[in-house]
Design an enzyme around this catalytic site. Structure first.
Site, PDB file in Angstrom:
ATOM      1  N   GLY A   1     -19.395  15.066   5.811  1.00 48.28           N
ATOM      2  CA  GLY A   1     -20.844  14.593   5.651  1.00 48.28           C
ATOM      3  C   GLY A   1     -21.280  14.751   4.337  1.00 48.28           C
ATOM      4  O   GLY A   1     -20.602  15.236   3.186  1.00 48.28           O
TER       5      GLY A   1
ATOM      6  N   THR B   1     -25.582  18.627   3.743  1.00 50.17           N
ATOM      7  CA  THR B   1     -26.006  18.629   5.057  1.00 50.17           C
ATOM      8  C   THR B   1     -25.596  20.067   5.792  1.00 50.17           C
ATOM      9  O   THR B   1     -25.693  19.984   7.071  1.00 50.17           O
ATOM     10  CB  THR B   1     -25.105  17.419   5.816  1.00 50.17           C
ATOM     11  OG1 THR B   1     -23.970  17.391   5.440  1.00 50.17           O
ATOM     12  CG2 THR B   1     -25.830  16.360   5.347  1.00 50.17           C
ATOM     13  N   GLY B   2     -24.983  20.841   5.102  1.00 47.15           N
ATOM     14  CA  GLY B   2     -24.678  22.201   5.562  1.00 47.15           C
ATOM     15  C   GLY B   2     -23.171  22.517   6.237  1.00 47.15           C
ATOM     16  O   GLY B   2     -22.953  23.130   6.741  1.00 47.15           O
ATOM     17  N   LYS B   3     -22.107  21.927   5.249  1.00 46.71           N
ATOM     18  CA  LYS B   3     -20.922  21.926   5.700  1.00 46.71           C
ATOM     19  C   LYS B   3     -20.300  23.258   5.255  1.00 46.71           C
ATOM     20  O   LYS B   3     -19.655  24.020   5.953  1.00 46.71           O
ATOM     21  CB  LYS B   3     -20.031  20.876   4.939  1.00 46.71           C
ATOM     22  CG  LYS B   3     -20.369  19.341   5.272  1.00 46.71           C
ATOM     23  CD  LYS B   3     -19.463  18.399   4.672  1.00 46.71           C
ATOM     24  CE  LYS B   3     -19.664  18.367   3.157  1.00 46.71           C
ATOM     25  NZ  LYS B   3     -20.957  17.952   2.799  1.00 46.71           N
ATOM     26  N   THR B   4     -20.469  23.552   4.174  1.00 39.23           N
ATOM     27  CA  THR B   4     -20.302  25.050   3.674  1.00 39.23           C
ATOM     28  C   THR B   4     -20.792  25.944   4.522  1.00 39.23           C
ATOM     29  O   THR B   4     -20.036  27.052   5.054  1.00 39.23           O
ATOM     30  CB  THR B   4     -20.447  25.310   2.389  1.00 39.23           C
ATOM     31  OG1 THR B   4     -20.018  24.199   1.438  1.00 39.23           O
ATOM     32  CG2 THR B   4     -19.807  26.472   1.498  1.00 39.23           C
TER      33      THR B   4
ATOM     34  N   HIS C   1     -34.350  -4.314  12.023  1.00 38.42           N
ATOM     35  CA  HIS C   1     -32.905  -4.872  11.932  1.00 38.42           C
ATOM     36  C   HIS C   1     -32.191  -4.211  12.903  1.00 38.42           C
ATOM     37  O   HIS C   1     -31.551  -5.100  13.902  1.00 38.42           O
ATOM     38  CB  HIS C   1     -32.514  -4.530  10.445  1.00 38.42           C
ATOM     39  CG  HIS C   1     -31.112  -5.133  10.421  1.00 38.42           C
ATOM     40  ND1 HIS C   1     -30.633  -5.965   9.723  1.00 38.42           N
ATOM     41  CD2 HIS C   1     -29.883  -4.548  10.853  1.00 38.42           C
ATOM     42  CE1 HIS C   1     -29.342  -6.282   9.553  1.00 38.42           C
ATOM     43  NE2 HIS C   1     -29.078  -5.289  10.463  1.00 38.42           N
ATOM     44  N   GLU C   2     -32.034  -2.968  12.965  1.00 41.75           N
ATOM     45  CA  GLU C   2     -31.346  -2.246  14.199  1.00 41.75           C
ATOM     46  C   GLU C   2     -31.767  -2.366  15.406  1.00 41.75           C
ATOM     47  O   GLU C   2     -30.791  -2.760  16.336  1.00 41.75           O
ATOM     48  CB  GLU C   2     -31.143  -0.686  13.856  1.00 41.75           C
ATOM     49  CG  GLU C   2     -30.599  -0.380  12.210  1.00 41.75           C
ATOM     50  CD  GLU C   2     -29.230  -0.805  12.187  1.00 41.75           C
ATOM     51  OE1 GLU C   2     -28.556  -0.906  13.082  1.00 41.75           O
ATOM     52  OE2 GLU C   2     -29.093  -1.030  10.982  1.00 41.75           O
TER      53      GLU C   2
ATOM     54  N   ASP D   1     -23.192  -7.479   8.196  1.00 38.02           N
ATOM     55  CA  ASP D   1     -22.968  -8.222   9.463  1.00 38.02           C
ATOM     56  C   ASP D   1     -22.683  -9.543   9.096  1.00 38.02           C
ATOM     57  O   ASP D   1     -21.676 -10.017  10.088  1.00 38.02           O
ATOM     58  CB  ASP D   1     -24.484  -8.091  10.099  1.00 38.02           C
ATOM     59  CG  ASP D   1     -24.979  -6.678  10.186  1.00 38.02           C
ATOM     60  OD1 ASP D   1     -24.320  -5.815  10.588  1.00 38.02           O
ATOM     61  OD2 ASP D   1     -26.356  -6.734  10.407  1.00 38.02           O
TER      62      ASP D   1
HETATM   63  P1  ADP Z   1     -22.878  21.075   1.848  1.00 36.80           P
HETATM   64  O1  ADP Z   1     -21.875  22.076   1.833  1.00 36.80           O
HETATM   65  O2  ADP Z   1     -22.886  20.082   2.999  1.00 36.80           O
HETATM   66  O3  ADP Z   1     -22.991  20.399   0.456  1.00 36.80           O
HETATM   67  P2  ADP Z   1     -24.328  23.479   1.992  1.00 36.80           P
HETATM   68  O4  ADP Z   1     -23.710  24.129   3.314  1.00 36.80           O
HETATM   69  O5  ADP Z   1     -23.920  24.045   0.968  1.00 36.80           O
HETATM   70  O6  ADP Z   1     -24.016  21.831   2.028  1.00 36.80           O
HETATM   71  O7  ADP Z   1     -25.785  23.540   1.942  1.00 36.80           O
HETATM   72  C1  ADP Z   1     -26.622  24.183   1.259  1.00 36.80           C
HETATM   73  C2  ADP Z   1     -27.701  25.061   1.636  1.00 36.80           C
HETATM   74  O8  ADP Z   1     -28.807  23.994   2.322  1.00 36.80           O
HETATM   75  C3  ADP Z   1     -27.454  26.130   2.666  1.00 36.80           C
HETATM   76  O9  ADP Z   1     -26.832  27.195   2.203  1.00 36.80           O
HETATM   77  C4  ADP Z   1     -28.537  26.151   3.511  1.00 36.80           C
HETATM   78  O10 ADP Z   1     -29.635  26.808   2.706  1.00 36.80           O
HETATM   79  C5  ADP Z   1     -29.184  24.757   3.466  1.00 36.80           C
HETATM   80  N1  ADP Z   1     -28.881  23.960   4.615  1.00 36.80           N
HETATM   81  C6  ADP Z   1     -28.024  22.684   4.639  1.00 36.80           C
HETATM   82  N2  ADP Z   1     -27.767  22.441   5.943  1.00 36.80           N
HETATM   83  C7  ADP Z   1     -28.431  23.344   6.832  1.00 36.80           C
HETATM   84  C8  ADP Z   1     -28.870  23.291   8.266  1.00 36.80           C
HETATM   85  N3  ADP Z   1     -28.222  22.153   8.927  1.00 36.80           N
HETATM   86  N4  ADP Z   1     -29.557  24.223   8.498  1.00 36.80           N
HETATM   87  C9  ADP Z   1     -29.744  25.253   7.762  1.00 36.80           C
HETATM   88  N5  ADP Z   1     -29.730  25.089   6.471  1.00 36.80           N
HETATM   89  C10 ADP Z   1     -29.195  24.180   6.011  1.00 36.80           C
HETATM   90 ZN    ZN Z   2     -26.980  -4.900  10.726  1.00 33.67          ZN
HETATM   91 MG    MG Z   3     -20.424  22.587   0.059  1.00 33.16          MG
END
Ligand code: ADP
Ligand code: ZN
Ligand code: MG
Length: 634
Positions: free
Chosen positions: A221, A225-228, A445-446, A522
């Site tokens: 992602g 987006t909250g991967k960590t 478009h979509e 496209d």
């Molecule tokens: P990534 O690892 O995807 O770059 P992080 O997990 O480090 O992103 O996200 C950084 C901060 O943003 C988190 O510590 C949290 O505070 C906030 N955050 C990101 N995504 C979310 C989510 N889906 N829900 C709640 N907080 C989020």
């Molecule tokens: Zn298209």
């Molecule tokens: Mg990260």
């Protein structure tokens, strides 16, 4: 992060300076001259004035001790003259004289005898002394300084000797307070991870019927987006130790260190099983070995590390309860070997949140701040398309700081507006946020793609349309779900496929009377498909049933090295014209479809713009031209 890092450097730099100074002082004290060096002429003068007590003759110099009465005593006299030679303090009686090469030994000895000076010869080895003063003491001092510094910088002196040790942090359950409740707006990813937690807590349940627990889970992602966060939540939910390490920490200056770290990490993880090993920013080590490294070399270290990681992944047995998780925001650069079954066999996409997801994330982060009654998080969510979770967390925090600066008692809507404006300005530089006009175009478009797909007979059904930008290129996406796996496609099906591909472009034409660059991909795909239909599938009367392409020698097959064209110029022109005609025909057809449904297109695009993602029932009713009911509108 940054200031702390700098401070630390300055901090240890000061220590190095002080230590060096101390060292220099020490050295000058140790080697402080206990003797004075005097010229031969002065020595003879002293000797003739009977001021020399004894001397030792070595190969290179004469070492002597002056009589006490040679030292200056009175205010004037011979003493004064000698004072400058026998030390300013006047208490140094030892002196050395450098011998003149080829000096007449006999005469010197005779003169020494004459003045009744006690003398001896000496062949002296200074080896031990030199060794001690020149090497052992300085080295000792340096080691002491180094040990002192290491302790200051953190970790004992042994740490620097253990490069190969993994620098991962292990978290105990108690330290991990993150749970799934701290993550919002990414429900699909969350649902998949809940399953992973279940694997760890109930392995027996899944192995009962002979199933194999996945070895690796890759979170994919965009940044923020909250991967960590998700990975930590998994560890917090599952009752197991959690090893975490960032990909960049594997890669060190020294070749071989990364590989040793990987080995060490897995060894420790196996000891602690069941547990989770999480490698953040996997792309730092997992970059494709084929591409960038190429001929340049110098990436041996990373490659070794990656190979070790692959070997370890093959070597461990997930039934023992070690699950490897990793995160990356650039899956496209990862080495294919990492993505093979048996390695990271699960990939979980962590998408940017849609409008409702954003509201949920805002709500989550707003728990910690005092909100004024006028704050409507739904409105804020609607104003922040394209924002990731981290951006939203940032907005809440920024708004709270702004309100505090203005000495308010609660964070108001105006503070949020200001915070958004600030962040948008920053994000626009990184070109992640679309303008209103661009969003408008992308939505039409979509919906164009989607509407064509539902209008023709043979296209795969559309199950999701989104205008949440992902990646650099894709501003929106229409997902079609094939009803079955297809190996054979009929002419009619291919025609419809072409039509769907052109749907986006034609929608833009119809609504705006002009076109954008957004349809580039496209058109590329449509052209490729049309060309295949003409040259490979024999679907053009004019070009006929023969297939055309490049004649690639067998030994070059699959290498991408081209062969020669196996057809004439005339055929090439015919093919080009046929492809063109096919695309033109399809274009007219799509134009016909969308013209009759233009009002549906516009209404559906508006609905898509509002919700950003349409799927299921809401998508169906939008495409059918039904105005959304209030209940569906929330
Ligand atoms: P990534 O690892 O995807 O770059 P992080 O997990 O480090 O992103 O996200 C950084 C901060 O943003 C988190 O510590 C949290 O505070 C906030 N955050 C990101 N995504 C979310 C989510 N889906 N829900 C709640 N907080 C989020
Ligand atoms: Zn298209
Ligand atoms: Mg990260």
């Amino acid at each position: 992060m940054k200031p702390r890092f700098n401070q630390r450097i300055q901090f240890s730099l000061a220590y190095v300076l002080v230590a060096t100074l101390v060292f220099l002082l020490l050295q000058s004290w140790l080697f402080a001259p206990r003797t004075v060096e005097i010229p031969m002429s002065k020595f003879l003068e002293l000797l003739r004035a009977d001021k020399v007590e004894r001397v030792a003759l070595t190969e290179r110099e004469i070492r002597g001790v002056a009589r006490p009465d040679a030292l200056p005593t009175g205010p004037s006299g011979a003493g004064d003259r000698l004072r400058q030679w026998l030390g300013p303090g006047g208490d140094v009686r030892d002196f050395t004289v450098t011998r003149i090469p080829g000096i007449d030994e006999q005469r010197l000895v005779a003169e020494l005898e004459q003045h009744r000076v006690e003398f001896s010869g000496k062949i002296e080895s200074t080896f031990l002394r030199d060794l001690f003063f020149g090497w052992i003491i300085p080295l000792g001092v340096m080691v002491a300084i180094w040990m002192f510094l290491m302790r200051r910088v953190g970790g004992g002196p042994t740490q620097a000797l253990s490069f190969g040790r993994s620098k991962h942090k292990i978290f105990d359950r108690k330290e991990l307070k993150t749970t799934f409740a701290d993550v919002a707006g990414v429900d699909e990813a969350k649902a998949e991870l809940v399953e992973i937690v279940d694997f760890l807590t109930n392995p027996k349940k899944y192995q009962r019927l002979g199933g194999r627990i996945p070895k690796g889970v890759l979170l994919v992602g965009q940044p923020g987006t909250g991967k960590t966060l998700l990975a930590r939540a998994v560890a917090g939910e599952a009752d197991v130790p959690f090893f975490t390490l960032s990909g960049s920490e594997f890669v060190e200056m020294f070749v071989g260190v990364g590989a040793a770290r990987v080995r060490d990490l897995f060894e420790q993880a196996k000891d602690k099983a069941p547990c989770i090993v999480f490698i953040d920013e996997l792309d730092a080590i997992g970059k494709s070995r084929a591409g960038a490294t190429g001929f340049v070399g110098g990436h041996d270290e990373r490659e070794q590390t990656l190979n070790q990681l692959l070997a370890e992944m093959d070597g461990f047995d997930s039934s023992k309860g070690v699950i490897l998780m990793a995160a990356t925001n650039r899956p496209e650069v990862l080495d294919q070997a990492l993505l093979r079954p048996g390695r990271f066999d699960r990939q979980i996409v962590v998408d940017k949140p849609d409008v409702r997801g954003r509201e949920a994330i805002l709500r989550l982060h707003a728990r910690a701040v005092v909100l004024a009654p006028d704050v409507d998080l739904g409105v804020i969510a609607a104003r922040t398309p394209g924002f990731a979770g981290a951006d939203l967390a940032n907005i809440v925090n920024e708004a709270a700081l702004l309100a505090a600066r203005k000495e308010k008692n609660a964070v108001g809507m105006a503070d949020f507006e200001e915070a958004i404006d600030r962040l948008v300005a920053g994000l626009e530089k990184k070109s992640r946020v679309l303008s209103e006009k661009e969003r408008d175009i992308v939505a039409h478009h979509e919906m164009g793609h989607a509407l064509v797909a539902t209008s023709v007979a043979h296209a795969d059904p559309v199950h999701k349309v989104t205008i949440i930008p992902r990646g650099v290129a894709a501003l929106g996406m229409t997902y079609q779900l094939p009803t079955e796996d297809r190996f054979l496609l009929t002419r009619a099906e291919l025609d419809d496929r072409l039509a769907v591909l052109l749907g986006g472009r034609v929608a833009e034409e119809l609504v705006y009377g002009e076109v954008s660059t957004g349809a580039h991909n496209d058109l590329e795909r449509a052209t490729e498909l049309a060309r295949l239909m003409v040259t490979k599938y024999g679907m053009s009367e004019r070009v006929g049933l023969a297939t055309y392409g490049e004649r690639v020698p067998l030994f070059l097959k699959g290498t991408g090295v081209g062969g020669e064209r196996d057809f004439s110029e005339a055929t090439a022109r015919a093919i080009d014209e046929e492809v063109r005609a096919m695309l033109d025909r399809t274009h007219d057809r799509v134009r016909g479809i969308l013209t009759t449904k233009k009002s549906v297109l516009v209404a559906a695009a508006q609905e898509l713009k509002r919700t950003e993602t349409l799927e299921g029932e809401r998508l169906r009713s939008a495409l059918a031209g039904e105005s959304p009911t209030e209940e569906i509108r929330r």
